[in-house]
Design a protein around this motif. Structure first.
Motif, PDB file in Angstrom:
ATOM      1  N   PHE A 123       0.831  -1.203   0.000  1.00  0.00           N
ATOM      2  CA  PHE A 123       0.000   0.000   0.000  1.00  0.00           C
ATOM      3  C   PHE A 123       0.866   1.253   0.000  1.00  0.00           C
ATOM      4  CE2 PHE A 123      -2.254   3.292   2.448  1.00  0.00           C
ATOM      5  CZ  PHE A 123      -3.381   3.449   1.639  1.00  0.00           C
ATOM      6  N   VAL A 124       1.940   1.236   0.790  1.00  0.00           N
ATOM      7  CA  VAL A 124       2.834   2.396   0.842  1.00  0.00           C
ATOM      8  C   VAL A 124       3.496   2.626  -0.519  1.00  0.00           C
ATOM      9  CG1 VAL A 124       4.972   3.281   1.859  1.00  0.00           C
ATOM     10  CG2 VAL A 124       3.252   2.191   3.325  1.00  0.00           C
ATOM     11  N   ILE A 125       3.974   1.547  -1.147  1.00  0.00           N
ATOM     12  CA  ILE A 125       4.611   1.680  -2.481  1.00  0.00           C
ATOM     13  C   ILE A 125       3.617   2.220  -3.508  1.00  0.00           C
ATOM     14  CG2 ILE A 125       5.621   0.361  -4.377  1.00  0.00           C
ATOM     15  CD1 ILE A 125       6.840  -1.500  -2.250  1.00  0.00           C
ATOM     16  N   TRP A 126       2.390   1.692  -3.457  1.00  0.00           N
ATOM     17  CA  TRP A 126       1.350   2.160  -4.399  1.00  0.00           C
ATOM     18  C   TRP A 126       1.065   3.642  -4.206  1.00  0.00           C
ATOM     19  CZ3 TRP A 126      -3.683   3.876  -3.276  1.00  0.00           C
ATOM     20  CH2 TRP A 126      -4.498   4.062  -4.390  1.00  0.00           C
ATOM     21  N   ARG A 127       0.963   4.061  -2.926  1.00  0.00           N
ATOM     22  CA  ARG A 127       0.698   5.485  -2.658  1.00  0.00           C
ATOM     23  C   ARG A 127       1.840   6.345  -3.169  1.00  0.00           C
ATOM     24  NH1 ARG A 127      -3.065   7.165   1.142  1.00  0.00           N
ATOM     25  NH2 ARG A 127      -2.314   9.215   0.480  1.00  0.00           N
ATOM     26  N   ARG A 128       3.067   5.925  -2.988  1.00  0.00           N
ATOM     27  CA  ARG A 128       4.218   6.701  -3.443  1.00  0.00           C
ATOM     28  C   ARG A 128       4.242   6.802  -4.966  1.00  0.00           C
ATOM     29  NH1 ARG A 128       9.287   4.816   0.404  1.00  0.00           N
ATOM     30  NH2 ARG A 128       8.513   5.799   2.331  1.00  0.00           N
ATOM     31  N   LYS A 129       3.973   5.680  -5.642  1.00  0.00           N
ATOM     32  CA  LYS A 129       3.935   5.699  -7.105  1.00  0.00           C
ATOM     33  C   LYS A 129       2.831   6.622  -7.613  1.00  0.00           C
ATOM     34  CE  LYS A 129       5.993   1.187  -8.088  1.00  0.00           C
ATOM     35  NZ  LYS A 129       5.784  -0.149  -8.680  1.00  0.00           N
ATOM     36  N   LYS A 130       1.675   6.547  -6.958  1.00  0.00           N
ATOM     37  CA  LYS A 130       0.556   7.397  -7.365  1.00  0.00           C
ATOM     38  C   LYS A 130       0.910   8.869  -7.170  1.00  0.00           C
ATOM     39  CE  LYS A 130      -4.369   8.144  -6.551  1.00  0.00           C
ATOM     40  NZ  LYS A 130      -5.557   7.743  -5.766  1.00  0.00           N
ATOM     41  N   ALA A 131       1.548   9.175  -6.039  1.00  0.00           N
ATOM     42  CA  ALA A 131       1.949  10.564  -5.778  1.00  0.00           C
ATOM     43  C   ALA A 131       2.974  11.041  -6.805  1.00  0.00           C
ATOM     44  CB  ALA A 131       2.503  10.685  -4.364  1.00  0.00           C
ATOM     45  N   LYS A 132       3.882  10.138  -7.185  1.00  0.00           N
ATOM     46  CA  LYS A 132       4.906  10.505  -8.175  1.00  0.00           C
ATOM     47  C   LYS A 132       4.288  10.777  -9.530  1.00  0.00           C
ATOM     48  CE  LYS A 132       9.424   9.054  -9.843  1.00  0.00           C
ATOM     49  NZ  LYS A 132      10.464   8.011  -9.784  1.00  0.00           N
ATOM     50  N   ARG A 133       3.290   9.944  -9.937  1.00  0.00           N
ATOM     51  CA  ARG A 133       2.620  10.167 -11.210  1.00  0.00           C
ATOM     52  C   ARG A 133       1.894  11.509 -11.215  1.00  0.00           C
ATOM     53  NH1 ARG A 133       1.335   4.556 -10.889  1.00  0.00           N
ATOM     54  NH2 ARG A 133      -0.736   5.069 -10.058  1.00  0.00           N
ATOM     55  N   LEU A 134       1.275  11.863 -10.116  1.00  0.00           N
ATOM     56  CA  LEU A 134       0.589  13.154 -10.031  1.00  0.00           C
ATOM     57  C   LEU A 134       1.572  14.302 -10.150  1.00  0.00           C
ATOM     58  CD1 LEU A 134      -2.015  12.454  -7.185  1.00  0.00           C
ATOM     59  CD2 LEU A 134      -2.514  12.838  -9.614  1.00  0.00           C
ATOM     60  N   ASP A 135       2.728  14.140  -9.480  1.00  0.00           N
ATOM     61  CA  ASP A 135       3.753  15.189  -9.560  1.00  0.00           C
ATOM     62  C   ASP A 135       4.256  15.339 -11.000  1.00  0.00           C
ATOM     63  OD1 ASP A 135       3.535  15.691  -6.902  1.00  0.00           O
ATOM     64  OD2 ASP A 135       5.245  14.435  -6.302  1.00  0.00           O
ATOM     65  N   ASN A 136       4.479  14.223 -11.675  1.00  0.00           N
ATOM     66  CA  ASN A 136       4.951  14.276 -13.062  1.00  0.00           C
ATOM     67  C   ASN A 136       3.912  14.949 -13.964  1.00  0.00           C
ATOM     68  OD1 ASN A 136       7.320  12.981 -12.387  1.00  0.00           O
ATOM     69  ND2 ASN A 136       6.562  10.930 -12.897  1.00  0.00           N
ATOM     70  N   ARG A 137       2.641  14.639 -13.750  1.00  0.00           N
ATOM     71  CA  ARG A 137       1.578  15.244 -14.568  1.00  0.00           C
ATOM     72  C   ARG A 137       1.514  16.737 -14.335  1.00  0.00           C
ATOM     73  NH1 ARG A 137      -4.041  12.440 -13.816  1.00  0.00           N
ATOM     74  NH2 ARG A 137      -2.733  10.706 -14.574  1.00  0.00           N
ATOM     75  N   ARG A 138       1.637  17.158 -13.061  1.00  0.00           N
ATOM     76  CA  ARG A 138       1.584  18.597 -12.770  1.00  0.00           C
ATOM     77  C   ARG A 138       2.781  19.311 -13.412  1.00  0.00           C
ATOM     78  NH1 ARG A 138       0.424  16.786  -7.320  1.00  0.00           N
ATOM     79  NH2 ARG A 138      -1.844  16.926  -6.934  1.00  0.00           N
ATOM     80  N   SER A 139       3.930  18.672 -13.347  1.00  0.00           N
ATOM     81  CA  SER A 139       5.140  19.272 -13.954  1.00  0.00           C
ATOM     82  C   SER A 139       4.970  19.399 -15.468  1.00  0.00           C
ATOM     83  CB  SER A 139       6.360  18.407 -13.639  1.00  0.00           C
ATOM     84  OG  SER A 139       6.589  18.343 -12.260  1.00  0.00           O
ATOM     85  N   SER A 140       4.403  18.389 -16.094  1.00  0.00           N
ATOM     86  CA  SER A 140       4.174  18.429 -17.546  1.00  0.00           C
ATOM     87  C   SER A 140       3.195  19.533 -17.920  1.00  0.00           C
ATOM     88  CB  SER A 140       3.654  17.061 -18.009  1.00  0.00           C
ATOM     89  OG  SER A 140       3.393  17.064 -19.389  1.00  0.00           O
TER      90      SER A 140
END
Length: 529
Positions: free
Chosen positions: A497-514
């Protein structure tokens, strides 16, 4: 003041004085200790006759009573300590046949025409008897007296001083100093603390085996053990044995009821010591101290103190962390359903009987107390191997124990007697087995014979000596394994669950940066235009 008024004044004061002295007499147990033929003890404070007998030194009192807390209006004639509160009854005459207050109104105790002591109702019928001393009818009854002694003994005496009957020969639940516990004397408890009716247990002396026993009806419930016998501890201290067997020395020695009464010991000889059997079968020895019952010793003291509580071939453990009973190595419960319901009375049985031609071996049990072997089975041997062979060569031998010699100079001065090692063997059912937790009694290892086929291929001593501990360990291992697996699964879920949350947060950060880069490029293109 005229003479008439003066006389009335003196008369009234005299009545008050008489009443005061009567109540003072009752309050401090002051009354006669002896009654002659024609005297009566009547139940009720309205009687002009004495309501009780009180021993000379005011140790004991006899009269009618109702047990404290008893729900019914039942009256009994009995003896109790005179100055002890709450009342402690030590003897009851009509314990199994009480007088009921709603049906009887003339409750009386005394010497009747046939010369017997009787508790009777002089209102109902022709004086219905509720208890009697049951002596042969005699014409000499007018010459008889009854006395309550400072020992607590109620004695019916002939004119020449001969003792005809005494309560010490017919006790209820209490043994007092001055009695003697022989094979003719039996203590029977009250049904419960409110009812003197005879209970199920019996405490007596087994003359043949020289030990004290408690019977539950006819079944042995507890045995004191024979002192000095191998592997069998004497559960009764010497001071109590002496109290039961030698306390009769406080009274004049006599062989039968017709012995003449001569000399009484001084009252200082007596104390408030007693032995009582309770309604639950427990025997208690103690004394009254400052109006409190101080129990100094009691038996059975724990679950393993009851005689043969685990049945034949069963061994009892007083350790509360263990099962109370288990079978000897290679044996199984005789009745499994009763055993599982904690009724161990049927004991254990062998899967393969001895002398059947099957190969067998011996397994050791450490520090075990066991019922005495036959006296003919103690043999002198040189070593433990010889002892084992003595049992092994006789197919009916159930078990053996080796008692090594104690190398001491046990002869007279200047002489040396070679020590002797002893081999004890058992040929009957093994009973009253107890696991001993200490070595203070000088216990010995015990070797039980068992068929190899009954060991299920497991011949290690450790697994046989403590089978219940092995079962508990297996259960514990399975339980710990299951808990560990569940714990690991929970940890894996949390980590995932922790890994999934971190990956999800990273994808959101990448989308915002894009998105920010795209907006910036768009603004740049707009400015160029």
């Amino acid at each position: 003041m005229d003479n008439k008024i003066k006389h009335r004044y003196i008369s009234d004061n005299y009545k008050y004085l008489i009443a005061f002295l009567w109540y003072f007499n009752r309050l401090f147990c002051s009354a006669t200790d002896t009654m002659k033929y024609g005297d009566w003890i009547r139940d009720g404070d309205n009687s002009r006759e004495p309501n009780t007998l009180v021993s000379t030194k005011e140790m004991f009192e006899f009269g009618f009573f109702t047990p404290e807390g008893s729900p019914g209006g039942k009256r009994y004639a009995g003896i109790w300590y005179c100055k002890v509160s709450p009342r402690k009854v030590v003897w009851v005459a009509n314990r199994d046949n009480p007088l009921v207050t709603s049906k009887s109104r003339g409750r009386v105790f005394g010497i009747r025409k046939d010369g017997n002591l009787q508790v009777f109702d002089d209102v109902v019928g022709n004086g219905t008897s509720f208890w009697s001393s049951n002596l042969k009818s005699s014409s000499s009854s007018p010459n008889r007296t009854v006395t309550l002694l400072d020992t607590g003994n109620l004695v019916l005496t002939e004119y020449d001083g001969t003792w005809l009957w005494e309560s010490f020969k017919e006790p209820t639940d209490t043994f007092l100093p001055g009695m003697k516990m022989d094979e003719n004397l039996t203590l029977i408890p009250w049904k419960d603390q409110y009812d003197p009716y005879s209970g199920d247990f019996r405490f007596k002396f087994d003359e043949g085996n020289k030990q004290f026993v408690i019977l539950n009806k006819t079944i042995a419930y507890w045995k004191s053990g024979e002192p000095g016998k191998f592997l069998s501890s004497n559960k009764m201290p010497d001071v109590i044995t002496d109290f039961l067997l030698d306390s009769s020395k406080l009274e004049p020695s006599y062989k039968n009821y017709s012995t003449k009464y001569k000399v009484l010991p001084t009252v200082s000889t007596y104390s408030y010591k007693m032995l009582v059997i309770k309604s639950n079968g427990k025997v208690e020895y103690g004394s009254w101290d400052d109006k409190l019952w101080m129990a100094g010793w009691s038996e059975p003291s724990d679950r393993c103190s009851e005689f043969n509580v685990c049945g034949d071939f069963g061994i009892c453990s007083s350790d509360e962390k263990k099962f109370p009973c288990r079978c000897l190595p290679g044996l199984k419960p005789s009745l499994v359903d009763k055993w599982e319901s904690r009724d161990y009375s049927d004991g254990c049985t062998r899967g393969t009987q001895l002398c059947s031609g099957e190969k067998d071996t011996f397994r050791r049990l450490k520090m075990v107390k066991v019922g005495n072997p036959d006296s003919t089975t103690r043999l002198p041997v040189n070593n433990e191997t010889e002892c084992m062979k003595e049992c092994q060569d006789r197919c009916k031998c159930q078990a053996y124990s080796f008692q090594a010699a104690s190398d001491k100079n046990n002869g007279t001065r200047g002489e040396y007697t070679p020590p002797t090692s002893w081999c004890w063997t058992w040929f009957e059912s093994l009973n009253d087995l107890q696991e001993e937790n200490n070595t203070n009694d000088g216990g010995h290892n015990f070797y039980v014979r068992v068929a190899l086929s009954d060991l299920n291929g497991n011949t290690s001593i450790a697994s046989i000596e403590k089978p219940s501990r092995r079962r508990i360990s297996s259960t514990l291992i399975v339980l710990l394994t299951v808990i560990s697996i569940i714990g690991l699964l929970c940890i894996c879920v949390v980590i995932s669950f922790v890994i999934w949350r971190r990956k999800k947060a990273k994808r959101l950060d990448n989308r915002r940066s894009s998105d920010r880069r795209n907006r910036a490029l768009h603004m740049l293109d707009t400015e160029r235009c």
